[in-house]
Every structure is written in C-alpha cells, then in structure tokens.
Write a protein that holds these residues in place. Structure first.
Motif, PDB file in Angstrom:
ATOM      1  N   GLU A  15       0.678  -1.090   0.032  1.00 31.57           N
ATOM      2  CA  GLU A  15      -0.377   0.585  -0.021  1.00 31.57           C
ATOM      3  C   GLU A  15       0.767   0.592  -0.038  1.00 31.57           C
ATOM      4  OE1 GLU A  15      -2.610  -0.257   3.206  1.00 31.57           O
ATOM      5  OE2 GLU A  15      -3.569   2.160   2.339  1.00 31.57           O
ATOM      6  N   GLY A  16       0.423   2.094  -0.720  1.00 31.87           N
ATOM      7  CA  GLY A  16       1.039   3.200  -1.066  1.00 31.87           C
ATOM      8  C   GLY A  16       2.368   3.411  -1.907  1.00 31.87           C
ATOM      9  N   ARG A  61      -5.933  10.153  -8.933  1.00 33.02           N
ATOM     10  CA  ARG A  61      -5.022   9.428  -8.185  1.00 33.02           C
ATOM     11  C   ARG A  61      -4.363   8.501  -9.983  1.00 33.02           C
ATOM     12  NH1 ARG A  61      -4.828   5.422  -5.555  1.00 33.02           N
ATOM     13  NH2 ARG A  61      -7.026   5.096  -5.385  1.00 33.02           N
ATOM     14  N   ALA A  79       0.179   6.607  -5.375  1.00 32.90           N
ATOM     15  CA  ALA A  79      -0.474   6.126  -3.653  1.00 32.90           C
ATOM     16  C   ALA A  79      -1.479   5.036  -4.138  1.00 32.90           C
ATOM     17  CB  ALA A  79      -0.802   7.392  -3.370  1.00 32.90           C
ATOM     18  N   SER A  80      -1.007   3.808  -4.259  1.00 40.52           N
ATOM     19  CA  SER A  80      -1.704   2.854  -4.037  1.00 40.52           C
ATOM     20  C   SER A  80      -2.728   2.647  -2.946  1.00 40.52           C
ATOM     21  CB  SER A  80      -1.191   1.518  -4.624  1.00 40.52           C
ATOM     22  OG  SER A  80      -0.248   0.785  -4.133  1.00 40.52           O
ATOM     23  N   GLN A  81      -3.645   1.627  -3.264  1.00 37.08           N
ATOM     24  CA  GLN A  81      -4.387   1.784  -1.642  1.00 37.08           C
ATOM     25  C   GLN A  81      -5.278  -0.196  -2.286  1.00 37.08           C
ATOM     26  OE1 GLN A  81      -7.816   4.578  -1.226  1.00 37.08           O
ATOM     27  NE2 GLN A  81      -6.660   6.261  -1.964  1.00 37.08           N
ATOM     28  N   ASP A  84      -7.459  -0.574  -5.126  1.00 40.19           N
ATOM     29  CA  ASP A  84      -7.322  -0.185  -6.615  1.00 40.19           C
ATOM     30  C   ASP A  84      -7.260  -2.198  -6.542  1.00 40.19           C
ATOM     31  OD1 ASP A  84      -4.935   2.421  -5.711  1.00 40.19           O
ATOM     32  OD2 ASP A  84      -7.105   2.572  -6.385  1.00 40.19           O
ATOM     33  N   PRO A 113      -2.396  -4.609   2.248  1.00 36.36           N
ATOM     34  CA  PRO A 113      -2.904  -2.946   3.538  1.00 36.36           C
ATOM     35  C   PRO A 113      -0.805  -3.311   3.855  1.00 36.36           C
ATOM     36  CG  PRO A 113      -3.986  -5.000   3.108  1.00 36.36           C
ATOM     37  CD  PRO A 113      -3.016  -5.327   2.764  1.00 36.36           C
TER      38      PRO A 113
END
Lengths: 113, 112
Positions: A15-16, A61, A79-81, A84, A113
């Motif tokens: 993540e991120g 994003r 900034a992947s979550q 996504d 995560p």
C-alpha cells in the motif's frame, strides 16, 4: 490485425506505492485507447479514454499516457490503496472500421495493506 | 447517471437450448456493442449496431444473431447452445465515433 499486450500479467505491491502498468499495440492507426478496471466476476469500469490526438489523461490518482507512434500506453497509479486491487485492461479501437475494442489480457494488481 | 442495463444478470441453460440476452443502452447513445468474455479470458468483440443497423461483426458464431430495435435496445439471440458458450456477455454503448464505451454489468451464461 490489431494485437494488444499488457505487461506485467500480475503485480503485487505494498500500500502507498506508485506503480505503472504497461500496454502495447501493434497497429498505430487507432481512434482511441481506453483503460478499464474489472473486479472478479464483475463488469468493466471505464477509467480513462485517450483520443489518438492526445498524449495523456488524468483522473484523480490515475494518469494514462499514449505514444501512438511507438504503440505504447502506460497507466500510472499514485499512492496505491488496497481498494485498487483488480484487473486492469487496456483496449484500443482502430481506424478504418467500427469503433470495436480490442483488449489486452490485463494486469492483475494486488495492493497489500 | 444512467448506466447500461443488461438482463438477465444470470442465466442457466441446457445444451441445445436457446437464450436471449437484452441490453438497454445509456440514453442518447446510438451505438451498441456486444462482447463475450470466457473464463480467464479478455473480452472478445461479437457484433455492433449503429442506428439500428449492423455496423461490424467479429467472431460471432452463426448460431448467434442480434438486432437493435427502434428504442435502441439490443438483443443477442443464441441458439443450439454449447458448453463452450458459457461466458460473461457484455453489452456496451457509446455515441458514434471514438467515444468512451460504457459497459453494462454483464450476463453470466452457464450452459450445462
């Protein structure tokens, strides 16, 4: 005959992280290129459309670029979550016919995560 | 905003039966496309219509036929169903030209 290739086939990131998905196509005479997202067993959600005369499109994003002469497009996700996580499909419509889409096989993205 | 509507969402048929899939495009969209997505595969173009006339045809079996009606909704008719016809069938609509194609949720067809 238009062929679309997506690399990598699968991608796992924490993540991120910022990431790039790649798409290439064999015939540069295209009308446009679309990026889609598909969740397992679900429909296709259009993310971005780039017309053949454009170089890039942005939505939140997401940023998609197009280099028609070299037959390439990239989808940049900042900034992947975890939300996504999905399969991302690239599709092109070619000139000289209907605007039917030819799809790549997709990149399966997992954001941990 | 209105989206593409497909019905039914799920369909189970026996081999050699027939099936009819329906698609209701976004209002004011004059072009409809049908795609088939097999398990683990990318969507493949079947057929498209513009202003109620067939505009292009892809890898659609002769057992399949489709049409677009005066209200712009479209139907995909599938006869003599085979096990290999089991797939997700998507309908998409757009305005004429290199415009965004908006996809419906799909009809999942299972042939037993």
């Amino acid at each position: 005959k238009q062929e679309v290739t997506q690399i990598p086939a699968a991608l796992s990131v924490p993540e991120g992280e910022n990431l790039v998905l790649n798409c290439s196509f064999t015939d540069s005479a295209i009308y446009n290129l679309q990026w889609f997202r598909q969740d397992p067993g679900k429909g296709l959600t259009s993310l971005l459309l780039i017309q053949s005369s454009q170089r890039e499109q942005t939505s939140g994003r997401l940023n998609a670029s197009l280099d028609k002469s070299s037959g390439r497009s990239t989808l940049y996700i900042a900034a992947s979550q975890p939300g996504d996580s999905a399969t991302y499909l690239c599709a092109v419509s070619s000139q000289g016919g209907s605007e039917k889409l030819v799809f790549g096989k997709g990149t399966k993205l997992t954001v941990n995560p | 905003a209105a989206g593409v509507i497909q019905s039914p969402r799920h369909l189970i048929k026996e081999k050699r039966e027939t099936a009819t899939l329906k698609c209701y495009p976004i209002p004011r969209h004059d072009t409809v496309y049908w795609y088939q997505q097999g398990p683990g595969q990318d969507p493949q173009f079947l057929i498209s219509f513009y202003e109620k006339m067939q505009s292009d045809k892809g890898s659609i079996p002769d057992r399949f036929s489709a049409q677009q009606f005066s209200d712009y909704h479209s139907e995909l008719n599938m006869s003599s169903l085979e096990l290999g016809d089991s797939a997700l069938y998507f309908c998409a609509s757009s305005r004429r030209g290199p415009e965004t194609q908006y996809f419906g949720p799909g009809t999942r067809l299972l042939v037993l």
